[in-house]
Design a protein around this motif. Structure first.
Motif, short mmCIF file in Angstrom:
data_model
loop_
_atom_site.label_atom_id
_atom_site.label_comp_id
_atom_site.label_asym_id
_atom_site.label_seq_id
_atom_site.Cartn_x
_atom_site.Cartn_y
_atom_site.Cartn_z
N GLN A 178 0.82 -1.20 0.00
CA GLN A 178 0.00 0.00 0.00
C GLN A 178 0.86 1.26 0.00
O GLN A 178 0.54 2.25 -0.67
N SER A 179 1.95 1.24 0.74
CA SER A 179 2.84 2.40 0.78
C SER A 179 3.58 2.59 -0.55
O SER A 179 3.66 3.70 -1.09
N PHE A 180 4.11 1.48 -1.08
CA PHE A 180 4.87 1.54 -2.33
C PHE A 180 3.97 2.06 -3.47
O PHE A 180 4.39 2.85 -4.31
N ALA A 181 2.71 1.62 -3.47
CA ALA A 181 1.78 2.04 -4.53
C ALA A 181 1.58 3.55 -4.54
O ALA A 181 1.33 4.15 -5.60
N LYS A 182 1.72 4.18 -3.37
CA LYS A 182 1.54 5.63 -3.28
C LYS A 182 2.79 6.41 -3.72
O LYS A 182 2.73 7.63 -3.88
N GLU A 183 3.89 5.70 -3.89
CA GLU A 183 5.14 6.35 -4.28
C GLU A 183 5.32 6.46 -5.78
O GLU A 183 5.95 7.41 -6.27
N VAL A 184 4.81 5.49 -6.54
CA VAL A 184 5.11 5.44 -7.97
C VAL A 184 4.39 6.55 -8.73
O VAL A 184 3.26 6.90 -8.42
N ASP A 185 5.06 7.07 -9.74
CA ASP A 185 4.49 8.11 -10.59
C ASP A 185 3.37 7.50 -11.44
O ASP A 185 3.60 6.50 -12.13
N PRO A 186 2.18 8.07 -11.42
CA PRO A 186 1.07 7.51 -12.22
C PRO A 186 1.40 7.39 -13.70
O PRO A 186 0.86 6.51 -14.39
N SER A 187 2.30 8.23 -14.20
CA SER A 187 2.64 8.20 -15.63
C SER A 187 3.40 6.93 -16.01
O SER A 187 3.49 6.60 -17.19
N TRP A 188 3.91 6.20 -15.01
CA TRP A 188 4.62 4.96 -15.30
C TRP A 188 3.66 3.83 -15.67
O TRP A 188 4.08 2.80 -16.20
N GLY A 189 2.39 3.96 -15.34
CA GLY A 189 1.42 2.94 -15.68
C GLY A 189 1.51 1.68 -14.85
O GLY A 189 1.11 0.60 -15.30
N ILE A 190 2.02 1.80 -13.64
CA ILE A 190 2.21 0.64 -12.77
C ILE A 190 1.07 0.56 -11.77
O ILE A 190 0.73 1.54 -11.11
N LYS A 191 0.49 -0.64 -11.65
CA LYS A 191 -0.63 -0.85 -10.73
C LYS A 191 -0.29 -1.95 -9.74
O LYS A 191 0.47 -2.86 -10.03
N PHE A 192 -0.90 -1.84 -8.56
CA PHE A 192 -0.71 -2.83 -7.49
C PHE A 192 -2.07 -3.40 -7.11
O PHE A 192 -3.04 -2.67 -6.98
N LEU A 193 -2.10 -4.70 -6.92
CA LEU A 193 -3.33 -5.38 -6.53
C LEU A 193 -3.03 -6.34 -5.39
O LEU A 193 -2.12 -7.17 -5.50
N VAL A 194 -3.77 -6.21 -4.31
CA VAL A 194 -3.64 -7.12 -3.17
C VAL A 194 -4.86 -8.02 -3.15
O VAL A 194 -5.99 -7.54 -3.04
N VAL A 195 -4.64 -9.33 -3.28
CA VAL A 195 -5.73 -10.31 -3.33
C VAL A 195 -5.75 -11.07 -2.01
O VAL A 195 -4.74 -11.68 -1.63
N ALA A 196 -6.86 -11.04 -1.32
CA ALA A 196 -6.94 -11.66 0.00
C ALA A 196 -8.00 -12.75 0.03
O ALA A 196 -9.15 -12.51 0.40
N PRO A 197 -7.66 -13.98 -0.38
CA PRO A 197 -8.64 -15.07 -0.38
C PRO A 197 -9.05 -15.47 1.03
O PRO A 197 -8.29 -15.33 1.99
#
Length: 234
Positions: free
Chosen positions: A165-184
């Motif tokens: 969650q923290s790392f996802a807030k650091e990346v520049d949106p223009s890089w097109g990088i997404k993070f998904l946390v899946v919690a079965p």
């Protein structure tokens, strides 16, 4: 939308969720990099141009870098990473040796961390500009709720969630990088074979201890369908 040129990198593909994902992705015609500690367990995938099977110990930084490098060398890019490898260490917290606890954290936390860091670099510097990629962390209900006897398993999952969650807030949106946390929650797999149940402490090994009650519950045949099942916990 993903196209047939999508390159997937998945850890822990020998069985369970990882095996199901790898089989489904391959059947859909995508490029798949399937990894496992024992490469022989990946024999269910054919030997063909769209499939790269690699032996990977996620506790080894060198092995992680080599695997991701081999992915880029084979396919020229990387689009989706699924950090799925893992096991559960169960026992009385006071009795679990530090070496075992550290190995649990290396597997559930530091392995995915190192893979994620290197994958983000590839998404930004190797993939076409702005194309980015997606990081999928196979989390767990055990990253939100805790049960007795699994303190280091929960620690690893909670840590991975906070990191992501923290790392996802650091990346520049223009890089097109997404993070998904899946919690079965409860999924019937053979995850129970990857549960290490040991390390009892006499002060806790009583009929009324919460951990013993949980273990007794887990041993019930119907437990495989339940949220708390060792076969269900991911």
């Amino acid at each position: 939308m993903l196209d047939f040129n999508t390159v997937w990198f998945i850890t822990g593909c020998s069985s369970g969720i990882g095996k199901s994902l790898a089989s489904t992705i391959h059947a859909a015609g995508h490029k798949i990099v399937a990894t496992a500690r024992n490469i022989d367990t990946l024999s269910y995938l054919p030997d063909e141009a769209n499939v790269l099977k690699l032996s990977l110990d996620v506790t080894s930084r060198e092995a992680i870098l080599e695997s991701l490098s081999a992915t880029v060398a084979q396919f020229g890019r990387l689009d989706v990473v699924i950090n799925n490898a893992g096991y559960a260490l169960m026992g009385d917290t006071e009795a679990i040796p530090e070496s075992d606890a550290r190995l649990q954290m290396e597997t559930l936390f530091w392995g995915p961390v190192l893979i994620t860091q290197e994958a983000v670099r590839i998404f930004r510097e190797v993939n076409p500009a702005g194309k980015g990629g997606t990081i999928v962390q196979v989390f767990s209900i055990g990253g939100y709720l805790t049960f007795p006897g699994s303190s280091f398993y929960h620690a690893g999952k909670f840590a991975l969630g906070g990191f992501t969650q923290s790392f996802a807030k650091e990346v520049d949106p223009s890089w097109g990088i997404k993070f998904l946390v899946v919690a079965p929650g409860g999924i019937q797999t053979n995850f129970g074979s990857n549960v290490h149940l040991e390390h009892r402490h006499p002060a806790y090994n009583t009929l009324t201890s919460p951990f013993n009650q949980l273990v007794q519950y887990m041993m019930k045949p119907s437990c495989a369908r339940d949220l708390f099942s060792a076969r269900s916990m991911c």
